[in-house]
Design an enzyme around this catalytic site. Sequence first.
Site, PDB file in Angstrom:
ATOM      1  N   LYS A   1       0.831  -1.208   0.000  1.00  0.00           N
ATOM      2  CA  LYS A   1       0.000   0.000   0.000  1.00  0.00           C
ATOM      3  C   LYS A   1       0.867   1.261   0.000  1.00  0.00           C
ATOM      4  CE  LYS A   1      -4.176  -1.982   1.926  1.00  0.00           C
ATOM      5  NZ  LYS A   1      -5.036  -2.120   3.091  1.00  0.00           N
TER       6      LYS A   1
ATOM      7  N   LYS B   1      -6.351  -9.062 -14.347  1.00  0.00           N
ATOM      8  CA  LYS B   1      -7.247  -9.182 -13.187  1.00  0.00           C
ATOM      9  C   LYS B   1      -8.211  -7.995 -13.151  1.00  0.00           C
ATOM     10  CE  LYS B   1      -7.311  -8.872  -8.224  1.00  0.00           C
ATOM     11  NZ  LYS B   1      -6.781  -9.119  -6.924  1.00  0.00           N
TER      12      LYS B   1
ATOM     13  N   LYS C   1     -10.697  -2.230  -9.879  1.00  0.00           N
ATOM     14  CA  LYS C   1     -11.121  -0.839 -10.050  1.00  0.00           C
ATOM     15  C   LYS C   1      -9.950   0.026 -10.514  1.00  0.00           C
ATOM     16  CE  LYS C   1     -12.678   0.577  -6.451  1.00  0.00           C
ATOM     17  NZ  LYS C   1     -13.171   0.502  -5.227  1.00  0.00           N
TER      18      LYS C   1
HETATM   19  P1  AMP Z   1     -10.635  -5.395  -3.176  1.00  0.00           P
HETATM   20  O1  AMP Z   1     -11.673  -4.326  -2.999  1.00  0.00           O
HETATM   21  O2  AMP Z   1      -9.873  -5.316  -4.462  1.00  0.00           O
HETATM   22  O3  AMP Z   1      -9.743  -5.553  -1.961  1.00  0.00           O
HETATM   23  O4  AMP Z   1     -11.419  -6.767  -3.267  1.00  0.00           O
HETATM   24  C1  AMP Z   1     -12.362  -7.197  -2.330  1.00  0.00           C
HETATM   25  C2  AMP Z   1     -12.533  -8.695  -2.454  1.00  0.00           C
HETATM   26  O5  AMP Z   1     -12.856  -9.068  -3.800  1.00  0.00           O
HETATM   27  C3  AMP Z   1     -11.268  -9.471  -2.083  1.00  0.00           C
HETATM   28  O6  AMP Z   1     -11.642 -10.580  -1.288  1.00  0.00           O
HETATM   29  C4  AMP Z   1     -10.703  -9.938  -3.392  1.00  0.00           C
HETATM   30  O7  AMP Z   1     -10.075 -11.191  -3.265  1.00  0.00           O
HETATM   31  C5  AMP Z   1     -11.934 -10.037  -4.292  1.00  0.00           C
HETATM   32  N1  AMP Z   1     -11.554  -9.689  -5.677  1.00  0.00           N
HETATM   33  C6  AMP Z   1     -11.302  -8.442  -6.167  1.00  0.00           C
HETATM   34  N2  AMP Z   1     -10.995  -8.472  -7.492  1.00  0.00           N
HETATM   35  C7  AMP Z   1     -11.045  -9.772  -7.862  1.00  0.00           C
HETATM   36  C8  AMP Z   1     -10.822 -10.468  -9.105  1.00  0.00           C
HETATM   37  N3  AMP Z   1     -10.527  -9.831 -10.228  1.00  0.00           N
HETATM   38  N4  AMP Z   1     -10.959 -11.810  -9.091  1.00  0.00           N
HETATM   39  C9  AMP Z   1     -11.276 -12.483  -7.961  1.00  0.00           C
HETATM   40  N5  AMP Z   1     -11.498 -11.891  -6.770  1.00  0.00           N
HETATM   41  C10 AMP Z   1     -11.382 -10.555  -6.700  1.00  0.00           C
END
Ligand code: AMP
Length: 323
Positions: free
Chosen positions: A110, A189, A192
């Site tokens: 981060k 992947k 956002k």
């Molecule tokens: P984040 O807001 O990116 O921390 O994601 C929140 C949750 O969504 C986490 O548990 C991530 O593992 C899951 N996640 C986010 N993006 C993906 C993706 N492209 N594929 C699978 N899981 C995702």
Amino acid sequence: MRVLSGIQPSGALHLGNYYGAMKQHIELQHGHECFFFIANYHTLTTVQDAARLRQLTSDVALDYLAMGLDPAKAALFRQSDIPEVTELAWILATVTGKGLLDRAVSYKDKVERGIAASMGLYFYPVLMAADILIYRSNLVPVGKDQVQHIEMTQDMAGYFNNTFGREVLVRPEPKLNEAAVVPGLDGQKMSKSYGNSIEIFLDARTAEKKIKSIKTDSTPVDAPKDPGACNAFALLRLMATPEETAEWERRYRAGGMGYGEVKKRLVELYEAFFGQRRERRAQLAARPDEVEDILRDGARRARLVAEQVMHDVREACGIVTVR
Ligand code: AMP
Ligand code: TRP
């Protein structure tokens, strides 16, 4: 078996969030005691704008409820409604060596991405351990990036129990989200921050536009195609039944099918599933008092457990209060 997870309120959810995390949370409510909370204190490490944090917090509650979280089954609440969590975080910090936190990968990531290296960001894993241990949680469904934090939680539970000679805190286990990586429009992947997301509550027209912009290769219509190398197929298999997925797989390999057809079907599948839930979300958004009642009821249920555990913790370490 108590299942717990925290969700950072970080804006509009996309298919990666849904298939990677939320879907399994919602499924776990059948057959387990589930606690899901909105990690607003954690988000304060990155969002420092009161109106925005309030908005994000109520958005994520609406998202979970619209997608099928049943408040009669799973308790849904705000992290900040359980004051025992921050109290336990302090106590855990007093038995935890600084070296453990120095090894946190997510902190380093981060900071590298430009997030302010505040004490809060550094302390993040301790607060997360308190989130988990305060409910004597057994199972914590998370993505791969969070596993180190759960391991640190296991360590902190051990430090506390060893220091005070009592088995007060329960060692949790991580449970990995099943969907590996959901690809975005460009095949990377879905995230956002990469600008390649398909959000789950798009209006039908925007969803269609986005789905049609999924990157596919230039294999001619007649030629056989490799479903394993196709972004549209990767999304289709998440949304279609196994039977339908198998049929598309056959059609890919046979040739004579264009990517446009798959995308058209994706648009239909998206609308059939998320369209209905988008309506439900709009209805809920028009009844904020009802949502607030759900969050309060969730907090009440969670707090019954938190108060008991905190009582045991104070007792074990000799902290006297009037409560
Ligand atoms: P984040 O807001 O990116 O921390 O994601 C929140 C949750 O969504 C986490 O548990 C991530 O593992 C899951 N996640 C986010 N993006 C993906 C993706 N492209 N594929 C699978 N899981 C995702
Ligand atoms: N750190 C988690 C994330 O970014 C959110 C979170 C906070 C959490 N506290 C938790 C997850 C406790 C599981 C258990 O996704």
